[in-house]
Motif scaffolding. Structure first.
Motif, mmCIF file in Angstrom:
data_model
loop_
_atom_site.group_PDB
_atom_site.id
_atom_site.type_symbol
_atom_site.label_atom_id
_atom_site.label_comp_id
_atom_site.label_asym_id
_atom_site.label_seq_id
_atom_site.Cartn_x
_atom_site.Cartn_y
_atom_site.Cartn_z
ATOM 1 N N UNK A 167 5.394 -2.179 4.876
ATOM 2 C CA UNK A 167 4.856 -2.278 3.519
ATOM 3 C C UNK A 167 3.396 -2.729 3.532
ATOM 4 N N UNK A 168 3.063 -3.648 4.455
ATOM 5 C CA UNK A 168 1.702 -4.194 4.504
ATOM 6 C C UNK A 168 0.681 -3.173 4.978
ATOM 7 N N UNK A 215 9.926 8.323 8.009
ATOM 8 C CA UNK A 215 9.269 8.623 6.734
ATOM 9 C C UNK A 215 7.808 8.175 6.705
ATOM 10 N N UNK A 216 7.441 7.290 7.641
ATOM 11 C CA UNK A 216 6.110 6.674 7.585
ATOM 12 C C UNK A 216 5.354 6.974 8.871
ATOM 13 N N UNK A 231 0.999 7.313 4.588
ATOM 14 C CA UNK A 231 1.770 6.192 4.056
ATOM 15 C C UNK A 231 2.307 6.491 2.654
ATOM 16 N N UNK A 232 2.320 7.766 2.288
ATOM 17 C CA UNK A 232 2.701 8.146 0.924
ATOM 18 C C UNK A 232 4.171 7.862 0.631
ATOM 19 N N UNK A 233 4.992 7.742 1.689
ATOM 20 C CA UNK A 233 6.430 7.530 1.469
ATOM 21 C C UNK A 233 6.874 6.126 1.847
ATOM 22 N N UNK A 234 5.931 5.179 1.831
ATOM 23 C CA UNK A 234 6.275 3.795 2.161
ATOM 24 C C UNK A 234 7.290 3.237 1.173
ATOM 25 N N UNK A 235 7.079 3.477 -0.115
ATOM 26 C CA UNK A 235 8.012 2.936 -1.107
ATOM 27 C C UNK A 235 9.408 3.512 -0.939
ATOM 28 N N UNK A 236 9.494 4.784 -0.615
ATOM 29 C CA UNK A 236 10.795 5.393 -0.379
ATOM 30 C C UNK A 236 11.480 4.736 0.822
#
Length: 300
Positions: A195-196, A266-267, A272-277
């Motif tokens: 996340x960071x 995913x990352x 990093x566009x799919x970090x939240x997913x």
């Protein structure tokens, strides 16, 4: 109008602390409690623990997490206002006042302390530990200003959930909850590192500490993957200290490992566009999934 404004204020406070994310920590406390109860029954304990003890675990979890999250938002409000990713949060936008969040934090801290009284007179440890626990949780908000290992402090904060639940019910510390707590710490540190990675330029510009800001995204993601690998290894050894787990547990753990692999797929350092997913969806499956596996194994 008063009722509507009150409901809106409560909704904003729940959004502020991301109440729905309680799903990350609560399942491990519930799993630890179930393990403690199962062990007591295995050793001939007469029935289940008092309902007030189970209620105490739930309330302590909710109040402690809410107080910690609200305090974090207060401590970071000026930084949040400068960061484009967090500038829309409630305090920077003025949706909630500082005074409101301070009062909410204090009430949650008091609620946490009051909830430990539900374990009396059988167990005084939760009452004695409530202030040190709160201080540890609140201190996390400042670790990012001091050390790149802040992710592991956060992991330790969530690792208190299984330890606290076990101690609350059995008033002892034995290897089983310690192993589970270590796994939680590694799991949380790993996904917090991922996340960071979103804030590398901001953290570097403002002197904030994190492994991604220090090493860059690619090395940090490798460390995150290493944390999750060690988490799985730790959980492999859990049945060695908690023999009530067996084949079903190992089968489920293989599924958990697969979810973690998907999370990392995913990352990428350059995407990093799919970090939240990866952060929200995969980790919810990990925590709830491990709880479900443990409960099924204990029932069988």
């Amino acid at each position: 109008m008063v009722v509507r404004n009150t409901a809106r204020g409560i909704r904003h406070l729940l959004e502020l602390i991301r109440f729905s994310h309680t799903v990350f920590a609560l399942p491990f406390a519930v799993l630890s409690a179930a393990m403690a109860i199962a062990l007591s029954v295995e050793k001939g304990a007469p029935g289940l623990p008092p309902v007030r003890h189970l209620l105490g675990i739930l309330l302590c979890m909710v109040f402690a997490r809410s107080a910690a999250m609200a305090f974090n938002r207060l401590a970071d409000r000026h930084l949040d206002a400068l960061n484009p990713r967090t500038a829309q949060r409630h305090l920077p936008q003025g949706v909630l006042s500082v005074r409101t969040v301070v009062v909410f934090t204090v009430l949650c801290a008091i609620g946490f302390g009051a909830s430990t009284l539900l374990f009396l007179p059988e167990n005084r440890i939760p009452l004695y530990a409530c202030i040190p626990v709160l201080l540890y949780l609140f201190a996390y908000s400042y670790t990012k200003r001091l050390t790149v290992w802040t992710h592991f402090w956060l992991g330790g904060a969530l690792a208190l959930a299984p330890l606290g639940a076990w101690v609350a019910l059995r008033a002892e510390i034995v290897p089983a909850p310690i192993v589970l707590a270590i796994a939680v710490m590694l799991w949380v540190a790993g996904f917090d590192i991922i996340y960071a990675c979103q804030d590398i330029p901001f953290d570097r510009a403002h002197g904030l500490k994190s492994l991604p800001a220090w090493l860059g995204a690619a090395p940090a993601l490798r460390i995150a993957a290493g944390c999750h690998f060690l988490m799985v290894v730790t959980l492999v050894f859990l049945p060695a200290v908690f023999p009530l787990f067996g084949a079903v547990y190992y089968l489920g753990l293989a599924g958990i490992a697969s979810v973690l692999w998907i999370e990392h797929s995913l990352v990428r350092p350059d995407d990093l566009s799919r970090v939240n997913q990866a952060f929200f969806h995969a980790n919810a499956v990990v925590s709830v999934g491990l709880l479900a596996i443990g409960i099924v194994e204990l029932l069988l």
